[in-house]
Write a protein that holds these residues in place. Structure first.
Motif, PDB file in Angstrom:
ATOM      1  N   TRP A  49     -13.175  10.290  -2.056  1.00 45.17           N
ATOM      2  CA  TRP A  49     -14.446   9.259  -1.697  1.00 45.17           C
ATOM      3  C   TRP A  49     -15.642   9.892  -2.070  1.00 45.17           C
ATOM      4  CZ3 TRP A  49     -12.101   4.721  -2.210  1.00 45.17           C
ATOM      5  CH2 TRP A  49     -10.715   4.816  -1.914  1.00 45.17           C
ATOM      6  N   GLY A  50     -16.451   9.306  -2.432  1.00 49.24           N
ATOM      7  CA  GLY A  50     -18.114   9.665  -2.641  1.00 49.24           C
ATOM      8  C   GLY A  50     -18.792  10.022  -1.408  1.00 49.24           C
ATOM      9  N   ALA A  51     -19.820  10.244  -1.317  1.00 49.35           N
ATOM     10  CA  ALA A  51     -20.690  10.489  -0.393  1.00 49.35           C
ATOM     11  C   ALA A  51     -21.497   9.557   0.248  1.00 49.35           C
ATOM     12  CB  ALA A  51     -21.632  11.710  -0.566  1.00 49.35           C
ATOM     13  N   CYS A  52     -21.316   8.941   1.496  1.00 45.40           N
ATOM     14  CA  CYS A  52     -22.244   8.082   1.871  1.00 45.40           C
ATOM     15  C   CYS A  52     -22.379   8.468   3.296  1.00 45.40           C
ATOM     16  CB  CYS A  52     -21.140   6.854   2.160  1.00 45.40           C
ATOM     17  SG  CYS A  52     -21.927   5.315   3.025  1.00 45.40           S
ATOM     18  N   SER A  53     -23.811   8.453   3.638  1.00 44.01           N
ATOM     19  CA  SER A  53     -24.588   8.901   4.680  1.00 44.01           C
ATOM     20  C   SER A  53     -24.778   7.742   5.614  1.00 44.01           C
ATOM     21  CB  SER A  53     -25.457   9.728   4.522  1.00 44.01           C
ATOM     22  OG  SER A  53     -26.241  10.174   5.593  1.00 44.01           O
ATOM     23  N   GLU A  54     -24.405   7.276   6.716  1.00 49.33           N
ATOM     24  CA  GLU A  54     -24.776   6.332   7.563  1.00 49.33           C
ATOM     25  C   GLU A  54     -26.078   6.341   8.208  1.00 49.33           C
ATOM     26  OE1 GLU A  54     -21.620   4.330   9.804  1.00 49.33           O
ATOM     27  OE2 GLU A  54     -20.582   6.052   9.752  1.00 49.33           O
ATOM     28  N   ALA A  55     -26.341   7.346   8.961  1.00 43.32           N
ATOM     29  CA  ALA A  55     -27.852   7.703   9.295  1.00 43.32           C
ATOM     30  C   ALA A  55     -28.264   6.199   9.819  1.00 43.32           C
ATOM     31  CB  ALA A  55     -28.706   8.081   8.486  1.00 43.32           C
ATOM     32  N   GLY A  56     -27.802   5.329  10.350  1.00 41.08           N
ATOM     33  CA  GLY A  56     -28.207   3.835  11.074  1.00 41.08           C
ATOM     34  C   GLY A  56     -28.849   3.022   9.981  1.00 41.08           C
ATOM     35  N   LEU A  57     -28.933   3.414   8.685  1.00 38.25           N
ATOM     36  CA  LEU A  57     -29.199   2.423   7.736  1.00 38.25           C
ATOM     37  C   LEU A  57     -28.462   1.999   6.772  1.00 38.25           C
ATOM     38  CD1 LEU A  57     -32.923   4.145   7.445  1.00 38.25           C
ATOM     39  CD2 LEU A  57     -32.433   2.197   8.773  1.00 38.25           C
ATOM     40  N   THR A  58     -27.315   2.504   6.701  1.00 39.75           N
ATOM     41  CA  THR A  58     -26.411   2.093   5.780  1.00 39.75           C
ATOM     42  C   THR A  58     -25.005   2.047   6.258  1.00 39.75           C
ATOM     43  OG1 THR A  58     -27.484   3.830   4.277  1.00 39.75           O
ATOM     44  CG2 THR A  58     -25.232   3.335   3.435  1.00 39.75           C
ATOM     45  N   LEU A  59     -24.242   1.225   5.732  1.00 44.34           N
ATOM     46  CA  LEU A  59     -22.912   0.811   6.394  1.00 44.34           C
ATOM     47  C   LEU A  59     -22.067   1.642   5.220  1.00 44.34           C
ATOM     48  CD1 LEU A  59     -22.634  -2.931   6.839  1.00 44.34           C
ATOM     49  CD2 LEU A  59     -22.859  -1.343   8.548  1.00 44.34           C
ATOM     50  N   CYS A  60     -21.242   2.411   5.651  1.00 40.48           N
ATOM     51  CA  CYS A  60     -20.128   3.092   4.992  1.00 40.48           C
ATOM     52  C   CYS A  60     -18.829   2.597   5.014  1.00 40.48           C
ATOM     53  CB  CYS A  60     -20.202   4.766   5.360  1.00 40.48           C
ATOM     54  SG  CYS A  60     -21.898   5.549   5.065  1.00 40.48           S
ATOM     55  N   LEU A  61     -18.500   1.641   4.224  1.00 37.54           N
ATOM     56  CA  LEU A  61     -17.382   0.848   4.203  1.00 37.54           C
ATOM     57  C   LEU A  61     -16.247   1.326   3.430  1.00 37.54           C
ATOM     58  CD1 LEU A  61     -18.935  -2.745   4.188  1.00 37.54           C
ATOM     59  CD2 LEU A  61     -18.252  -1.159   6.243  1.00 37.54           C
ATOM     60  N   GLU A  62     -15.058   0.997   3.687  1.00 36.70           N
ATOM     61  CA  GLU A  62     -13.792   1.427   3.117  1.00 36.70           C
ATOM     62  C   GLU A  62     -13.839   3.158   3.194  1.00 36.70           C
ATOM     63  OE1 GLU A  62     -10.088   0.541   1.661  1.00 36.70           O
ATOM     64  OE2 GLU A  62     -11.250  -0.836   2.392  1.00 36.70           O
ATOM     65  N   ARG A  63     -13.970   3.481   4.382  1.00 33.84           N
ATOM     66  CA  ARG A  63     -13.751   5.067   4.457  1.00 33.84           C
ATOM     67  C   ARG A  63     -14.713   5.743   3.504  1.00 33.84           C
ATOM     68  NH1 ARG A  63      -9.282   3.256   5.435  1.00 33.84           N
ATOM     69  NH2 ARG A  63      -7.810   3.594   3.658  1.00 33.84           N
ATOM     70  N   GLY A  64     -15.980   5.229   3.411  1.00 29.90           N
ATOM     71  CA  GLY A  64     -17.218   5.966   2.897  1.00 29.90           C
ATOM     72  C   GLY A  64     -17.266   5.514   1.274  1.00 29.90           C
ATOM     73  N   ARG A  65     -16.275   4.723   0.769  1.00 29.86           N
ATOM     74  CA  ARG A  65     -16.459   4.346  -0.623  1.00 29.86           C
ATOM     75  C   ARG A  65     -17.412   3.646  -1.074  1.00 29.86           C
ATOM     76  NH1 ARG A  65     -12.071   3.591  -5.273  1.00 29.86           N
ATOM     77  NH2 ARG A  65     -13.517   2.923  -6.908  1.00 29.86           N
ATOM     78  N   PHE A  66     -17.896   2.793  -0.120  1.00 26.95           N
ATOM     79  CA  PHE A  66     -19.067   1.885  -0.331  1.00 26.95           C
ATOM     80  C   PHE A  66     -20.059   2.027   0.798  1.00 26.95           C
ATOM     81  CE2 PHE A  66     -15.290  -0.267  -2.201  1.00 26.95           C
ATOM     82  CZ  PHE A  66     -15.795  -0.731  -3.401  1.00 26.95           C
TER      83      PHE A  66
END
Length: 140
Positions: free
Chosen positions: A30-47
């Motif tokens: 899965w790719g890199a998804c950083s939540e930081a309170g401004l991004t939803l990291c869905l499907e275990r970070g794929r989206f």
């Protein structure tokens, strides 16, 4: 942890007999998804999903591994929701559902962190948005 790619599976029957199934399972990187309170990291970070309004980025709150909601103001009233469904067994794509809960102009941006493919869903002023996209995000 395993390397990305196919893996063999060994099936064991109740009588103890075994049979290999070459390449029957696939490990995904899965790719890199950083939540930081401004991004939803869905499907275990794929989206990675973000919401913006007039230059402001919404706060993101995860509900499940597949869904979450966004809010802009201090009172944490939901302004938009998003979810990802794995529809690969039906049509080979992930399905994205987004909806605004206001008639303010909002943009919801969805990025597949594996393929780099992205799409923006825009709500026009005075027009709430409700979309189920079953085609943009192929499983490749």
């Amino acid at each position: 942890a395993h390397a990305e790619g196919p893996a063999d599976v060994v099936v064991t029957n109740p009588d103890g007999a075994t049979a290999p199934l070459p390449g029957a399972f696939r490990y995904e990187a899965w790719g890199a998804c950083s939540e930081a309170g401004l991004t939803l990291c869905l499907e275990r970070g794929r989206f990675a999903v973000r919401a913006t309004r007039r230059g402001d980025t919404a706060h993101a709150e995860t509900l499940t591994t597949k869904s979450g909601w966004f809010w802009f103001d201090w009172n944490q009233i939901p302004d938009a929701v998003a979810k990802v469904l794995d529809g690969r067994s039906v049509n080979g794509h992930y399905w994205i559902a987004v909806s605004t809960l206001t008639d303010d102009p909002l943009t919801l941006s969805v990025t597949d962190t594996v393929t780099g493919r992205s799409r923006e869903y825009r709500a026009a002023p005075g027009q709430p948005l409700a979309v189920v996209d079953r085609e943009t995000f192929a499983s490749d």
